[in-house]
Design a protein around this motif. Structure first.
Motif, short mmCIF file in Angstrom:
data_model
loop_
_atom_site.label_atom_id
_atom_site.label_comp_id
_atom_site.label_asym_id
_atom_site.label_seq_id
_atom_site.Cartn_x
_atom_site.Cartn_y
_atom_site.Cartn_z
N ASN A 1 0.91 -1.24 -0.06
CA ASN A 1 -0.20 0.02 0.20
C ASN A 1 0.78 1.25 0.06
N GLY A 2 1.67 1.25 1.11
CA GLY A 2 2.72 2.46 1.03
C GLY A 2 3.32 2.66 -0.19
N VAL B 1 -4.31 -13.19 -8.48
CA VAL B 1 -4.43 -11.85 -8.54
C VAL B 1 -2.97 -11.05 -8.38
N ALA B 2 -2.23 -11.86 -7.42
CA ALA B 2 -0.92 -11.22 -6.92
C ALA B 2 -0.08 -11.58 -8.28
N HIS B 3 -0.25 -12.81 -8.85
CA HIS B 3 0.42 -13.09 -9.90
C HIS B 3 0.04 -11.92 -11.07
N GLY B 4 -1.13 -11.84 -11.40
CA GLY B 4 -1.47 -10.96 -12.18
C GLY B 4 -0.50 -9.43 -12.16
N LEU B 5 -0.65 -9.09 -10.75
CA LEU B 5 -0.35 -7.78 -10.74
C LEU B 5 1.43 -7.95 -10.65
N ALA C 1 -7.01 -1.59 -7.95
CA ALA C 1 -8.28 -2.62 -7.71
C ALA C 1 -8.04 -3.97 -7.27
N GLY C 2 -6.68 -4.27 -7.78
CA GLY C 2 -6.35 -5.52 -7.50
C GLY C 2 -5.79 -5.65 -6.31
N PHE C 3 -5.35 -4.50 -5.71
CA PHE C 3 -4.84 -4.50 -4.28
C PHE C 3 -5.99 -4.45 -3.40
N ASP C 4 -7.06 -3.85 -3.65
CA ASP C 4 -8.37 -4.04 -2.88
C ASP C 4 -8.91 -5.31 -2.68
N GLU D 1 -9.27 -7.50 0.56
CA GLU D 1 -10.75 -8.06 0.85
C GLU D 1 -10.42 -9.65 1.36
N MET D 2 -9.85 -10.16 0.33
CA MET D 2 -9.55 -11.70 0.45
C MET D 2 -8.72 -11.90 1.57
N LEU D 3 -7.83 -11.19 2.14
CA LEU D 3 -7.09 -11.48 3.19
C LEU D 3 -7.78 -11.25 4.47
#
Lengths: 119, 666
Positions: free
Chosen positions: B27-28, B68-72, B96-99, B103-105
């Protein structure tokens, strides 16, 4: 073998269409000479595709298109129209026709329109 | 993985902790990156973080999170190798991917898993980024015709909505055969076919209101938003006499470059802000607890009743009516409406209130990160998280508080060795307390560090020994004041304190003070006025009067038998959870003689660190009350911190729970 319904108030026109279509493997299963008859014959025959003229007595093509599509939303109809009737064609497109061809038409136009519509 | 079963929970917890940390860092990094798009170090960091997230979540078999992490990660790989530019659209997609990962976490940490999330559209959106957009100049020309268009507000809205739904946007171009006698209807047919499966935003040339001239319709461009497959869209256009169909992806940002940007201030502030600020007119929804809406609902019901009452009175009026009678009927309705409208106003304001935990929640993490960065050992204690404040203040408070905490960590709290030498606990402590006092919210942030250097402040302020310590210390709020020689990257030069003061005094119309004891610690007190005080209260009855006790000060309610009360002289006590705590009857607080029965209800109160047992006649209910300040003349011995009125007009006296300390002292 696809089944076709021809609708036009001119028998000569229907003859030409039948000629072109039969020669390319389409089966003309019915003919009608006005909108009212078109709706009835469609009901009884349930063809794969309809070729519909616009200017006809008793009921014009546009109304017939609407009637048929209300009864059978999956109906495939191609409008046959003379030049200068753009507004009507646009209306017919809004109603849900698959394509339109302009009179006088070339054989290949008719055939490719029908072929694409039946895909 | 059979062996894992035993340590499953432990492993999961470790994963969650680490993943949360990664996300926090990510995030940072992303926020920093947004400000410095070209920073290679940041790009590399983000790549590493997403890579780690991908690996970890894959290991824990959270495949969606991993995807998602892989996509990013892929996107950042491309950015790293300069194959992709970090445009705003891409940043938005990354956020958006981060969001989604966040949420998943969240779900996972609450015991769930990463299923049930629609990641397909997100992944699909990331896909076109990874494919090099084909932009031969010819395509660019075609798309230019769209780029030069001024979109109407409604079109912009549609485009934005489509983007938010995760739809792709294309320019679909085609030509109509030269020998087609009716070009416009043919183009219209294509348009119609597409409208059945997608959203056509604009057509070029205009098909809805076509200009005269068939020649125009030889070459058509449609701006289309759709989540359908490319093949489907092309097929829809592929009718007789149509040629050269091309489906060109369009980048949203290019399209909307004329449109005002909607700043997605996602992670910069913890809470939603004022309804009326221009940025927030774009915001579509806010979160409101349903119980707050229930009150409003009831009030609407009462409003309807009053309204029909009014109608009846009106209908019955004729020339036989007695004006005096009608007047008194109207008076009843008027009073009722008065009460209802005040109630509704208060209900609406209640929906604006959020618990201060919205801000406080960020602090434990902050303290942890900073203290570890500084190499100090610090704990944080938070009280009064349920204290409610207005939404609009939330944003404005975050920065000043953060700054004060950073200062405390940087300058206040000493290193462990120094603390031990001084005889202090090895770990430093930061305490944050929020409470409502009268018409204000008081927030205290204190540390048990070395306190402010009064000598230095006196020196800097140029004051001689005339002023008392308490007064000198407030000089830190003057602009440009700083006693720090070094600039640490955390809290700067101390110039922040005057900004903090300005924020609180000017923006929030509050007050900030500081107390400090050299060697012992520093306490900042921030007082904020409130439009309305909402207090979640326990209502009790005693001697026929109703009293309210803030639920955050209530530990428990118990049944107290006469035999449970321990009397020693004129003091009474009660044994509560193996501790002896003072006991008093609520009547006594108001100098009334209590009428204790064989058994009464006891409310176990807490106030700061102290507890006491308060006896009452009856426990009535729990209620969210709007507190109005009470004039000191009416406030007997300052036992009350305010007054409230119930829906039926009953007056409720709000107890000042500092009485607990008084009872504990004697």
């Amino acid at each position: 073998m696809f089944r076709v319904l021809l609708v036009d108030d001119l028998s000569f026109m229907r003859m030409v269409q039948k000629d072109i279509l039969s020669g390319s493997g389409y089966h003309v299963v019915g003919e009608a000479s006005d909108g009212l008859e078109a709706v009835e014959v469609y009901e009884s025959l349930k063809p794969d595709i309809v070729l519909m003229d616009i200017t006809m007595p008793n009921m014009n093509g546009l109304d017939a298109v609407n009637r048929i599509l209300v009864a059978d939303p999956q109906a495939k109809i191609i409008i046959c129209s003379a030049l200068g009737q753009q507004k009507i064609i646009v209306e017919a497109i809004n109603s849900g026709i698959k394509d339109f061809i302009v009179k006088p038409f070339k054989a290949e136009r008719l055939l490719s329109a029908i072929a694409k519509a039946l895909e | 993985m059979v062996n894992m079963r035993i340590d499953d929970n432990k492993l999961k917890r470790a994963f969650i902790e680490e993943a949360e940390e990664l996300l926090e860092k990510l995030n940072g990094a992303l926020l920093s990156l947004e400000a410095e798009r070209g920073n290679i170090d940041l790009i590399n960091e983000v790549f590493r973080l997403t890579h780690s997230l991908k690996s970890e979540s894959a290991l824990m078999e959270f495949s969606n999170l991993s995807k998602v992490a892989h996509g990013l990660e892929d996107v950042f790989e491309k950015i790293r190798s300069s194959e992709l530019d970090l445009s705003r659209q891409i940043m938005d997609m990354i956020f958006a991917g981060f969001d989604v990962m966040h949420e998943m976490l969240n779900r996972i940490s609450l015991g769930g898993d990463d299923s049930g999330f629609n990641i397909d559209s997100l992944l699909r959106e990331l896909q076109p980024l990874l494919v090099k957009p084909h932009s031969p100049s010819k395509d660019k020309e075609i798309v230019t015709c769209l780029a030069d268009i001024e979109f109407t507000d409604f079109e912009k809205y549609q485009i934005r909505e489509a983007w938010e739904r995760g739809e792709a946007i294309y320019a679909l171009t085609f030509c109509i055969a030269d020998d087609e006698p009716m070009k416009y209807p043919r183009a219209y047919l294509v348009f119609n076919n597409l409208e059945l499966i997608a959203n056509v935003i604009r057509t070029c040339p205009d098909m809805v209101n076509p200009a005269a001239g068939e020649e125009n319709f030889s070459h058509i461009t449609l701006l289309v938003c759709s989540d359908k497959e490319r093949e489907q869209l092309i097929a829809a256009a592929n009718i007789d006499q149509i040629q050269d169909i091309k489906l060109i992806p369009v980048i949203y940002e290019d399209l909307l470059k004329a449109a005002p940007r909607i700043e997605k201030e996602r992670f910069k502030h913890p809470g939603p802000s004022d309804f009326t600020s221009p940025e927030n007119r774009e915001r579509i929804s806010i979160r409101v607890e349903t119980r707050k809406l229930n009150d409003l609902w009831q009030q609407v019901g009462e409003l309807i009743i009053s309204k029909s009452h009014l109608s009846r009175v009106y209908e019955r009026i004729d020339h036989h009516s007695d004006p005096v009678k009608v007047k008194s009927q109207l008076e009843v309705i008027s009073d009722s409406l008065d009460r209802i409208s005040t109630g509704m106003q208060e209900s609406m304001i209640k929906t604006r209130m959020v618990p201060i935990s919205v801000i406080f929640n960020k602090f434990p993490r902050l303290v942890r990160d900073l203290s570890s960065k500084l190499g100090k050992s610090v704990t944080i204690e938070i009280h009064g998280q349920d204290t409610e404040i207005d939404r609009s203040i939330v944003e404005a408070l975050a920065d000043p508080f953060t700054h004060i905490i950073r200062n405390a960590l940087d300058h206040g709290i000493e290193f462990s060795e120094e603390r031990l030498i001084q005889g202090k606990a090895e770990r430093g402590k930061i305490s944050i307390t929020a409470l409502q006092q009268g018409g204000k919210v008081a927030i205290e942030i204190s540390d048990d560090g070395r306190g402010l250097d009064l000598q230095k402040i006196r020196q800097k302020a140029g004051v001689k020994g005339v002023l008392k310590d308490e007064e000198v210390v407030n000089f830190i709020f003057t602009p440009g004041f700083s006693t720090k020689e070094r600039i640490t990257d955390l809290s700067g030069r101390g110039v922040g304190m005057d900004v903090v003061a300005t924020r609180i005094r000017e923006e929030l119309k509050g007050e900030v003070k500081v107390r400090s004891v050299q060697g012992k610690g520093t306490t900042f007190t921030i007082m904020l006025p409130l439009a309305l005080n909402i207090l979640n209260s326990l209502i009790v009855r005693c001697d026929g009067y109703f009293y309210a006790i803030p639920t955050q000060n209530v530990d428990e309610t118990v049944k107290v038998l006469l035999s449970d009360i321990i009397v020693k002289g004129d003091k009474s006590s009660y044994s509560y959870r193996e501790k002896i705590i003072p006991l008093a009857h609520l009547s006594e607080l108001f100098d009334r003689k209590p009428q204790p029965g064989d058994e009464s209800y006891g409310v176990i109160l807490n106030h700061r660190e102290e507890k006491a047992c308060l006896l009452v006649d009856e426990l009535v209910e729990e209620e969210e009350l709007v507190i109005k300040p009470i004039d000191s003349i009416l406030n007997y011995q300052h036992r009350l911190s305010g007054v409230s009125v119930l829906g039926d007009g009953t007056i409720v006296y709000v107890l000042d729970t500092s009485i607990v300390e008084e009872l504990a002292r004697v």
